[in-house]
Design a protein around this motif. Structure first.
Motif, PDB file in Angstrom:
ATOM      1  N   HIS A 104       0.823  -1.209   0.000  1.00 14.81           N
ATOM      2  CA  HIS A 104       0.000   0.000   0.000  1.00 14.81           C
ATOM      3  C   HIS A 104       0.859   1.263   0.000  1.00 14.81           C
ATOM      4  CE1 HIS A 104      -4.026  -1.791   0.665  1.00 14.81           C
ATOM      5  NE2 HIS A 104      -3.370  -2.728   1.331  1.00 14.81           N
ATOM      6  N   LEU A 105       1.917   1.249   0.798  1.00 17.15           N
ATOM      7  CA  LEU A 105       2.678   2.475   1.026  1.00 17.15           C
ATOM      8  C   LEU A 105       3.735   2.732  -0.043  1.00 17.15           C
ATOM      9  CD1 LEU A 105       3.121   2.232   4.895  1.00 17.15           C
ATOM     10  CD2 LEU A 105       1.311   3.375   3.610  1.00 17.15           C
ATOM     11  N   THR A 106       4.344   1.663  -0.578  1.00 18.74           N
ATOM     12  CA  THR A 106       5.444   1.851  -1.534  1.00 18.74           C
ATOM     13  C   THR A 106       5.264   1.070  -2.824  1.00 18.74           C
ATOM     14  OG1 THR A 106       6.787   0.004  -0.693  1.00 18.74           O
ATOM     15  CG2 THR A 106       6.999   2.130   0.439  1.00 18.74           C
ATOM     16  N   GLY A 107       4.209   0.251  -2.902  1.00 19.93           N
ATOM     17  CA  GLY A 107       4.019  -0.551  -4.110  1.00 19.93           C
ATOM     18  C   GLY A 107       4.895  -1.775  -4.165  1.00 19.93           C
ATOM     19  N   ASP A 108       5.478  -2.188  -3.040  1.00 24.23           N
ATOM     20  CA  ASP A 108       6.327  -3.376  -2.976  1.00 24.23           C
ATOM     21  C   ASP A 108       5.439  -4.618  -2.925  1.00 24.23           C
ATOM     22  OD1 ASP A 108       8.062  -5.415  -2.449  1.00 24.23           O
ATOM     23  OD2 ASP A 108       9.016  -4.468  -0.710  1.00 24.23           O
ATOM     24  N   ASN A 109       5.483  -5.440  -3.962  1.00 28.43           N
ATOM     25  CA  ASN A 109       4.615  -6.615  -4.079  1.00 28.43           C
ATOM     26  C   ASN A 109       5.245  -7.904  -3.561  1.00 28.43           C
ATOM     27  OD1 ASN A 109       2.465  -5.225  -5.382  1.00 28.43           O
ATOM     28  ND2 ASN A 109       3.635  -5.270  -7.298  1.00 28.43           N
ATOM     29  N   ALA A 110       6.376  -7.812  -2.862  1.00 33.53           N
ATOM     30  CA  ALA A 110       7.133  -9.008  -2.490  1.00 33.53           C
ATOM     31  C   ALA A 110       6.334  -9.975  -1.636  1.00 33.53           C
ATOM     32  CB  ALA A 110       8.420  -8.606  -1.758  1.00 33.53           C
ATOM     33  N   ALA A 111       5.376  -9.491  -0.842  1.00 31.24           N
ATOM     34  CA  ALA A 111       4.610 -10.368   0.048  1.00 31.24           C
ATOM     35  C   ALA A 111       3.253 -10.759  -0.530  1.00 31.24           C
ATOM     36  CB  ALA A 111       4.411  -9.687   1.400  1.00 31.24           C
ATOM     37  N   VAL A 112       2.961 -10.320  -1.753  1.00 33.29           N
ATOM     38  CA  VAL A 112       1.616 -10.470  -2.306  1.00 33.29           C
ATOM     39  C   VAL A 112       1.452 -11.799  -3.036  1.00 33.29           C
ATOM     40  CG1 VAL A 112      -0.039  -9.548  -3.971  1.00 33.29           C
ATOM     41  CG2 VAL A 112       1.268  -7.994  -2.506  1.00 33.29           C
ATOM     42  N   LEU A 113       0.514 -12.607  -2.567  1.00 31.47           N
ATOM     43  CA  LEU A 113       0.058 -13.771  -3.324  1.00 31.47           C
ATOM     44  C   LEU A 113      -1.024 -13.270  -4.269  1.00 31.47           C
ATOM     45  CD1 LEU A 113       0.024 -16.931  -3.700  1.00 31.47           C
ATOM     46  CD2 LEU A 113      -1.913 -16.915  -2.098  1.00 31.47           C
ATOM     47  N   THR A 114      -0.818 -13.407  -5.553  1.00 27.64           N
ATOM     48  CA  THR A 114      -1.739 -12.797  -6.514  1.00 27.64           C
ATOM     49  C   THR A 114      -3.144 -13.334  -6.357  1.00 27.64           C
ATOM     50  OG1 THR A 114      -1.372 -14.440  -8.259  1.00 27.64           O
ATOM     51  CG2 THR A 114       0.147 -12.550  -8.170  1.00 27.64           C
ATOM     52  N   THR A 115      -4.113 -12.502  -6.688  1.00 26.72           N
ATOM     53  CA  THR A 115      -5.490 -12.976  -6.632  1.00 26.72           C
ATOM     54  C   THR A 115      -5.738 -14.055  -7.681  1.00 26.72           C
ATOM     55  OG1 THR A 115      -6.352 -11.268  -8.129  1.00 26.72           O
ATOM     56  CG2 THR A 115      -6.234 -10.724  -5.782  1.00 26.72           C
ATOM     57  N   ASP A 116      -4.973 -14.033  -8.763  1.00 23.81           N
ATOM     58  CA  ASP A 116      -5.086 -15.091  -9.762  1.00 23.81           C
ATOM     59  C   ASP A 116      -4.656 -16.432  -9.167  1.00 23.81           C
ATOM     60  OD1 ASP A 116      -5.595 -15.715 -12.698  1.00 23.81           O
ATOM     61  OD2 ASP A 116      -3.550 -16.491 -12.460  1.00 23.81           O
ATOM     62  N   ALA A 117      -3.592 -16.416  -8.347  1.00 28.45           N
ATOM     63  CA  ALA A 117      -3.154 -17.644  -7.694  1.00 28.45           C
ATOM     64  C   ALA A 117      -4.213 -18.133  -6.697  1.00 28.45           C
ATOM     65  CB  ALA A 117      -1.819 -17.429  -6.982  1.00 28.45           C
ATOM     66  N   GLN A 118      -4.874 -17.207  -6.043  1.00 29.37           N
ATOM     67  CA  GLN A 118      -5.955 -17.593  -5.129  1.00 29.37           C
ATOM     68  C   GLN A 118      -7.078 -18.293  -5.898  1.00 29.37           C
ATOM     69  OE1 GLN A 118      -7.106 -14.269  -2.546  1.00 29.37           O
ATOM     70  NE2 GLN A 118      -5.041 -13.434  -2.767  1.00 29.37           N
TER      71      GLN A 118
END
Length: 290
Positions: free
Chosen positions: A46-60
């Protein structure tokens, strides 16, 4: 003044998955609409746009389909529990998962073992929340439309300058039940009697609606919730939302006809909306389940 990020979550909404079990001559079918919402350590995205921790919604979405294939769908509750525990257990950043499941019922056409007909507008609902230490299951239904053609009155209410509704000793009582009930000790076992529990609660709701002489829709709501908790000790609380689907006598006097409670018009809006919670006073509260 500091501006900070508040509660947040993300996920994949409304994954439509139909699981067909073709083992044997008689097939079984589970028709689900699955939504996933994950929360946890996601400030960076949210704050910097860093996606390193994001499991994509497509993967979900893909997980929903893969789990339906690998594990089947024993019940909406079991499927939701399995998914919620997977997302929390497999992703370090995920602290809490909420999985919401709707099930659309199909009845068999008895001519073959593989033909079905969609059942009305009633929908079975499940909401599972899991945070690694606590798990909550809220089951329910919505769109259960019921009507008593007698056995209901409405009188003795406040009358002010704007009251025009006449009292009645005999009225049509109709509503569309939206009910959710919280299980006290949920288990993810495929053998857990989730379907039997749902069927029993639905039966009790219908029997109590039909068997209660109603002086108000509020009284009927409480009677329905109380009956469910009395006969289902594994439930801690039940929440009901019941719109009053008004049926008004049609005025037939202009045509020289009387109307002794025979002809009504069903008004779809506006409508009264009655909501309430019935709970065990000794059950531990779990507002986070809702």
């Amino acid at each position: 003044m500091a501006i900070v990020l508040g509660d947040n979550r993300y996920g994949k909404a409304e994954v439509r998955v139909v699981r067909v079990d073709r083992s044997g001559d008689t097939h079984t079918l589970r028709d689900l609409n699955v939504s996933v919402a994950l929360s946890g350590e996601f400030a960076a995205v949210h704050l910097t746009g860093d996606n390193a921790a994001v499991l994509t919604t497509d993967a979900q979405k893909n997980t929903v389909f893969a789990f339906a294939r690998e594990h089947g769908v024993a019940s909406p509750e079991e499927f939701g529990l399995r998914l919620a525990r997977h997302f929390v257990g497999s992703q370090p950043a995920v602290r809490r998962a909420r999985v919401t499941v709707e099930e659309y019922a199909w009845d068999r056409v008895p001519v073959t073992g593989h033909s079905f007909v969609r059942r009305g507008g009633e929908i079975r609902t499940v909401r599972v929340t899991h945070d690694g230490s606590a798990t909550h299951v809220v089951a329910g239904l919505r769109g259960l439309t019921v009507l008593n053609s007698t056995g209901s009155e409405f009188r003795g209410y406040v009358k002010d300058a704007y009251t025009t509704l006449p009292e009645t000793l005999d009225r049509v009582l109709a509503t569309e039940v939206h009910a959710e009930w919280r299980h006290l000790s949920p288990t993810a076992s495929p053998e857990a009697p989730w379907d039997a529990s749902f069927t029993e609660v639905r039966r009790l709701l219908l029997e109590t609606f039909a068997g209660t002489y109603s002086r108000s829709l509020q009284q009927t709501l409480y009677a329905m919730g109380r009956r469910v908790l009395e006969e289902c000790p594994g439930l801690g609380e039940i929440r009901l939302s019941m719109p009053n689907r008004h049926h008004f006598l049609a005025d037939l006097e202009p045509f020289g006809l009387d109307n002794p409670g025979a002809v009504f018009y069903a008004a779809d809006r506006p409508y009264g909306l009655i909501e309430g919670t019935v709970l065990r006073d000794d059950a531990p509260p779990a507002e986070e389940a809702w």
